[in-house]
Scaffold this motif. Structure first.
Motif, PDB file in Angstrom:
ATOM      1  N   PHE A  33     -52.400  46.667  29.697  1.00 53.56           N
ATOM      2  CA  PHE A  33     -51.158  46.634  28.918  1.00 53.56           C
ATOM      3  C   PHE A  33     -50.643  48.056  28.690  1.00 53.56           C
ATOM      4  O   PHE A  33     -49.470  48.356  28.897  1.00 53.56           O
ATOM      5  CB  PHE A  33     -51.427  45.918  27.592  1.00 53.56           C
ATOM      6  N   ARG A  34     -51.534  48.956  28.292  1.00 55.68           N
ATOM      7  CA  ARG A  34     -51.146  50.343  28.011  1.00 55.68           C
ATOM      8  C   ARG A  34     -50.580  51.022  29.260  1.00 55.68           C
ATOM      9  O   ARG A  34     -49.604  51.786  29.180  1.00 55.68           O
ATOM     10  CB  ARG A  34     -52.363  51.132  27.507  1.00 55.68           C
ATOM     11  N   SER A  35     -51.189  50.743  30.410  1.00 53.35           N
ATOM     12  CA  SER A  35     -50.785  51.406  31.652  1.00 53.35           C
ATOM     13  C   SER A  35     -49.590  50.737  32.322  1.00 53.35           C
ATOM     14  O   SER A  35     -49.100  51.226  33.342  1.00 53.35           O
ATOM     15  CB  SER A  35     -51.969  51.425  32.634  1.00 53.35           C
TER      16      SER A  35
ATOM     17  N   LEU B 190     -51.905  37.800  36.253  1.00 57.05           N
ATOM     18  CA  LEU B 190     -53.294  38.258  36.286  1.00 57.05           C
ATOM     19  C   LEU B 190     -53.987  37.836  37.575  1.00 57.05           C
ATOM     20  O   LEU B 190     -54.853  38.551  38.080  1.00 57.05           O
ATOM     21  CB  LEU B 190     -54.058  37.740  35.073  1.00 57.05           C
ATOM     22  N   GLY B 191     -53.618  36.672  38.114  1.00 56.97           N
ATOM     23  CA  GLY B 191     -54.178  36.266  39.402  1.00 56.97           C
ATOM     24  C   GLY B 191     -53.855  37.278  40.492  1.00 56.97           C
ATOM     25  O   GLY B 191     -54.722  37.665  41.279  1.00 56.97           O
ATOM     26  N   LYS B 192     -52.593  37.729  40.537  1.00 57.10           N
ATOM     27  CA  LYS B 192     -52.211  38.756  41.515  1.00 57.10           C
ATOM     28  C   LYS B 192     -52.948  40.053  41.249  1.00 57.10           C
ATOM     29  O   LYS B 192     -53.420  40.715  42.184  1.00 57.10           O
ATOM     30  CB  LYS B 192     -50.702  38.989  41.460  1.00 57.10           C
ATOM     31  N   LEU B 193     -53.057  40.435  39.979  1.00 58.27           N
ATOM     32  CA  LEU B 193     -53.739  41.677  39.629  1.00 58.27           C
ATOM     33  C   LEU B 193     -55.202  41.651  40.053  1.00 58.27           C
ATOM     34  O   LEU B 193     -55.771  42.678  40.426  1.00 58.27           O
ATOM     35  CB  LEU B 193     -53.626  41.898  38.118  1.00 58.27           C
ATOM     36  N   MET B 194     -55.810  40.447  40.043  1.00 59.10           N
ATOM     37  CA  MET B 194     -57.211  40.303  40.425  1.00 59.10           C
ATOM     38  C   MET B 194     -57.389  40.055  41.920  1.00 59.10           C
ATOM     39  O   MET B 194     -58.499  39.811  42.385  1.00 59.10           O
ATOM     40  CB  MET B 194     -57.852  39.168  39.620  1.00 59.10           C
ATOM     41  N   GLY B 195     -56.297  40.097  42.668  1.00 60.60           N
ATOM     42  CA  GLY B 195     -56.396  40.036  44.117  1.00 60.60           C
ATOM     43  C   GLY B 195     -56.282  38.667  44.755  1.00 60.60           C
ATOM     44  O   GLY B 195     -56.542  38.516  45.953  1.00 60.60           O
ATOM     45  N   ALA B 196     -55.852  37.665  43.987  1.00 64.65           N
ATOM     46  CA  ALA B 196     -55.738  36.306  44.533  1.00 64.65           C
ATOM     47  C   ALA B 196     -54.397  36.108  45.241  1.00 64.65           C
ATOM     48  O   ALA B 196     -53.419  36.820  44.977  1.00 64.65           O
ATOM     49  CB  ALA B 196     -55.889  35.281  43.420  1.00 64.65           C
ATOM     50  N   ARG B 197     -54.363  35.140  46.133  1.00 66.29           N
ATOM     51  CA  ARG B 197     -53.112  34.627  46.667  1.00 66.29           C
ATOM     52  C   ARG B 197     -52.662  33.540  45.691  1.00 66.29           C
ATOM     53  O   ARG B 197     -53.390  32.556  45.472  1.00 66.29           O
ATOM     54  CB  ARG B 197     -53.309  34.049  48.057  1.00 66.29           C
ATOM     55  N   VAL B 198     -51.474  33.673  45.109  1.00 64.39           N
ATOM     56  CA  VAL B 198     -51.050  32.803  44.015  1.00 64.39           C
ATOM     57  C   VAL B 198     -49.976  31.825  44.471  1.00 64.39           C
ATOM     58  O   VAL B 198     -48.939  32.228  45.016  1.00 64.39           O
ATOM     59  CB  VAL B 198     -50.527  33.627  42.827  1.00 64.39           C
ATOM     60  N   ILE B 199     -50.251  30.548  44.235  1.00 69.35           N
ATOM     61  CA  ILE B 199     -49.277  29.481  44.445  1.00 69.35           C
ATOM     62  C   ILE B 199     -48.823  29.006  43.071  1.00 69.35           C
ATOM     63  O   ILE B 199     -49.639  28.542  42.266  1.00 69.35           O
ATOM     64  CB  ILE B 199     -49.870  28.302  45.235  1.00 69.35           C
ATOM     65  N   ALA B 200     -47.535  29.120  42.782  1.00 69.73           N
ATOM     66  CA  ALA B 200     -46.986  28.707  41.487  1.00 69.73           C
ATOM     67  C   ALA B 200     -46.326  27.343  41.627  1.00 69.73           C
ATOM     68  O   ALA B 200     -45.514  27.125  42.526  1.00 69.73           O
ATOM     69  CB  ALA B 200     -45.966  29.727  40.998  1.00 69.73           C
TER      70      ALA B 200
ATOM     71  N   GLU C 177     -50.428  54.011  21.020  1.00 69.47           N
ATOM     72  CA  GLU C 177     -49.101  54.442  20.605  1.00 69.47           C
ATOM     73  C   GLU C 177     -48.091  54.157  21.712  1.00 69.47           C
ATOM     74  O   GLU C 177     -48.401  54.225  22.895  1.00 69.47           O
ATOM     75  CB  GLU C 177     -49.112  55.938  20.282  1.00 69.47           C
ATOM     76  N   GLY C 178     -46.886  53.816  21.277  1.00 68.13           N
ATOM     77  CA  GLY C 178     -45.796  53.669  22.232  1.00 68.13           C
ATOM     78  C   GLY C 178     -45.575  52.273  22.782  1.00 68.13           C
ATOM     79  O   GLY C 178     -44.551  52.024  23.415  1.00 68.13           O
ATOM     80  N   VAL C 179     -46.520  51.341  22.574  1.00 70.42           N
ATOM     81  CA  VAL C 179     -46.326  49.992  23.098  1.00 70.42           C
ATOM     82  C   VAL C 179     -45.520  49.162  22.096  1.00 70.42           C
ATOM     83  O   VAL C 179     -45.596  49.376  20.889  1.00 70.42           O
ATOM     84  CB  VAL C 179     -47.662  49.293  23.427  1.00 70.42           C
ATOM     85  N   SER C 180     -44.765  48.223  22.608  1.00 73.98           N
ATOM     86  CA  SER C 180     -43.920  47.371  21.788  1.00 73.98           C
ATOM     87  C   SER C 180     -44.746  46.356  21.003  1.00 73.98           C
ATOM     88  O   SER C 180     -45.592  45.664  21.575  1.00 73.98           O
ATOM     89  CB  SER C 180     -42.920  46.634  22.689  1.00 73.98           C
ATOM     90  N   LEU C 181     -44.479  46.254  19.689  1.00 79.53           N
ATOM     91  CA  LEU C 181     -45.186  45.259  18.884  1.00 79.53           C
ATOM     92  C   LEU C 181     -44.757  43.841  19.255  1.00 79.53           C
ATOM     93  O   LEU C 181     -45.557  42.912  19.165  1.00 79.53           O
ATOM     94  CB  LEU C 181     -44.949  45.519  17.395  1.00 79.53           C
ATOM     95  N   VAL C 182     -43.508  43.672  19.663  1.00 78.16           N
ATOM     96  CA  VAL C 182     -43.054  42.341  20.087  1.00 78.16           C
ATOM     97  C   VAL C 182     -43.823  41.892  21.326  1.00 78.16           C
ATOM     98  O   VAL C 182     -44.319  40.758  21.397  1.00 78.16           O
ATOM     99  CB  VAL C 182     -41.537  42.342  20.348  1.00 78.16           C
ATOM    100  N   HIS C 183     -43.947  42.762  22.310  1.00 80.92           N
ATOM    101  CA  HIS C 183     -44.700  42.398  23.516  1.00 80.92           C
ATOM    102  C   HIS C 183     -46.196  42.282  23.214  1.00 80.92           C
ATOM    103  O   HIS C 183     -46.889  41.437  23.785  1.00 80.92           O
ATOM    104  CB  HIS C 183     -44.444  43.402  24.633  1.00 80.92           C
ATOM    105  N   ALA C 184     -46.687  43.113  22.318  1.00 84.84           N
ATOM    106  CA  ALA C 184     -48.100  43.036  21.953  1.00 84.84           C
ATOM    107  C   ALA C 184     -48.427  41.700  21.303  1.00 84.84           C
ATOM    108  O   ALA C 184     -49.518  41.152  21.501  1.00 84.84           O
ATOM    109  CB  ALA C 184     -48.452  44.180  21.004  1.00 84.84           C
ATOM    110  N   ALA C 185     -47.475  41.154  20.533  1.00 85.46           N
ATOM    111  CA  ALA C 185     -47.701  39.867  19.874  1.00 85.46           C
ATOM    112  C   ALA C 185     -47.782  38.717  20.864  1.00 85.46           C
ATOM    113  O   ALA C 185     -48.234  37.628  20.517  1.00 85.46           O
ATOM    114  CB  ALA C 185     -46.581  39.588  18.864  1.00 85.46           C
ATOM    115  N   ALA C 186     -47.352  38.952  22.092  1.00 80.94           N
ATOM    116  CA  ALA C 186     -47.390  37.916  23.130  1.00 80.94           C
ATOM    117  C   ALA C 186     -48.602  38.047  24.034  1.00 80.94           C
ATOM    118  O   ALA C 186     -48.721  37.324  25.024  1.00 80.94           O
ATOM    119  CB  ALA C 186     -46.113  37.994  23.969  1.00 80.94           C
ATOM    120  N   LEU C 187     -49.514  38.946  23.698  1.00 81.06           N
ATOM    121  CA  LEU C 187     -50.609  39.267  24.616  1.00 81.06           C
ATOM    122  C   LEU C 187     -51.869  38.449  24.381  1.00 81.06           C
ATOM    123  O   LEU C 187     -52.504  37.976  25.330  1.00 81.06           O
ATOM    124  CB  LEU C 187     -50.940  40.758  24.473  1.00 81.06           C
TER     125      LEU C 187
END
Length: 331
Positions: A286-288, A159-169, A110-120
């Motif tokens: 996503f929920r958190s 997700l790379g940052k969330l998993m602890g990687a050093r990210v080069i974009a 409950e409470g999450v955006s359906l628009v953002h959920a459709a992009a997940l």
């Protein structure tokens, strides 16, 4: 109901909007009233008969949706009418309703955006599977993301940052790279004006990168493989550049690296239990609020062709989402 249909293979402007019969749920199936549908690069391929998934004409594109369960068929136990859900139908999502097997559905908090959920589902699901299962990325490793400002690319940055990687974009303009830094990138490369190999060498002290996330292909893949660290993993995500590269196989031999294919849809069929566990983890993020897909633009369902053209022309940053009449009421 209203649906965007591919009646003949061709570019986005050949799509038409028609009134079609409402779907009916069969055994193990669920009918969802769609509020929002994610727009993805594979959608541009499927309507031109250039994708591995080849539905019979006529069909509606659209592989990820968010909405509300309208009815369920015999034997459905995962959801009930009225539940808010996301689904991964493969195609059929550019419509007001879709019928999906219950195994392809996940309930939404409950409470999450359906628009953002459709992009997940497609982008973040693909990236989560790629980094966790295929690359087995570890904290402290260096991740290079090509096409980093696109929908799939920015999910890899986050997700790379969330998993602890050093990210080069890596992306094609300073504006896109600023966008990547705002979403967590540690370093950036503008491959429209910088030498890709030399910049990677400078940023890694000559060591190279541990994991490469490549949704682009074309001329960028080979120089990046030449810039891999020992035991590196090169993730084949897609080919938005339009060209499937031909890689000299002496390169993975000499670099001691792996070229790893990533086919998210296929993985869900081959390993459904793993896919379900991964989606549960992604949904908790996503929920958190640890993951929130960036939606740069929404279009009404009738403007699907414009949305696909934006994706095919690589004008979009983050995700584009189509919104149905039901979805408009959410606003």
């Amino acid at each position: 109901m209203k649906a965007v249909l591919c009646e003949k293979f061709g570019p986005p402007e050949t799509l038409v909007v028609r009134e079609v019969a409402d779907p009916v749920a069969g055994k193990g199936q669920v009918v969802i009233r769609i509020h929002a549908a994610g727009v993805n690069f594979p959608d541009t391929l499927i309507i031109e008969d250039k994708y591995q998934l080849k539905p019979a004409l006529p069909f509606s594109p659209g592989g990820e949706i968010a909405g509300v369960v309208e009815s369920v068929g015999e034997g459905v136990t995962r959801v009930k009418a009225g539940d808010r859900v996301i689904a991964f139908p493969g195609y059929g999502g550019y419509a007001e309703k879709v019928c999906v097997d219950q195994t392809r559905i996940t309930r939404l908090p409950e409470g999450v955006s359906l628009v953002h959920a459709a992009a997940l589902t497609t982008t973040y699901g693909t990236t989560h599977h790629a980094l966790k299962d295929r690359a087995q990325i570890r904290p402290g490793e260096t991740l290079l993301v090509l096409g980093a400002a696109g929908g799939t690319g920015i999910s890899a940055v986050e997700l790379g940052k969330l998993m602890g990687a050093r990210v080069i974009a890596a992306a094609s303009s300073q504006e896109k790279l600023d966008f990547c830094r705002a979403h967590g990138a540690d370093e950036t490369i503008d491959y429209s004006r910088e030498d890709l190999r030399e910049r990677i060498k400078a940023l890694t002290g000559g060591r190279g990168v541990d994991v490469v996330y490549d949704p682009v292909g074309g001329k960028y893949s080979e120089p990046v493989i030449r810039s891999m660290a020992w035991n590196g993993r090169f993730l084949v995500i897609g080919f938005t550049a339009g060209e499937i590269p031909r890689i000299p196989l002496n390169l993975p031999l000499l670099k001691g690296c792996s070229i790893v294919g990533v086919y998210y849809g296929g993985s869900l069929q081959a390993e459904p239990e793993r896919g379900e566990a991964n989606m549960a983890e992604l949904m908790e993020w996503f929920r958190s609020g640890r993951v929130t897909p960036y939606v740069s633009q929404t279009y009404p369902l009738e403007q699907a062709a414009q949305a696909l053209d934006d994706i095919a022309s690589r004008r979009a940053k983050g995700k584009i989402v189509l919104v149905t009449a039901a979805g408009m009421l959410d606003r």
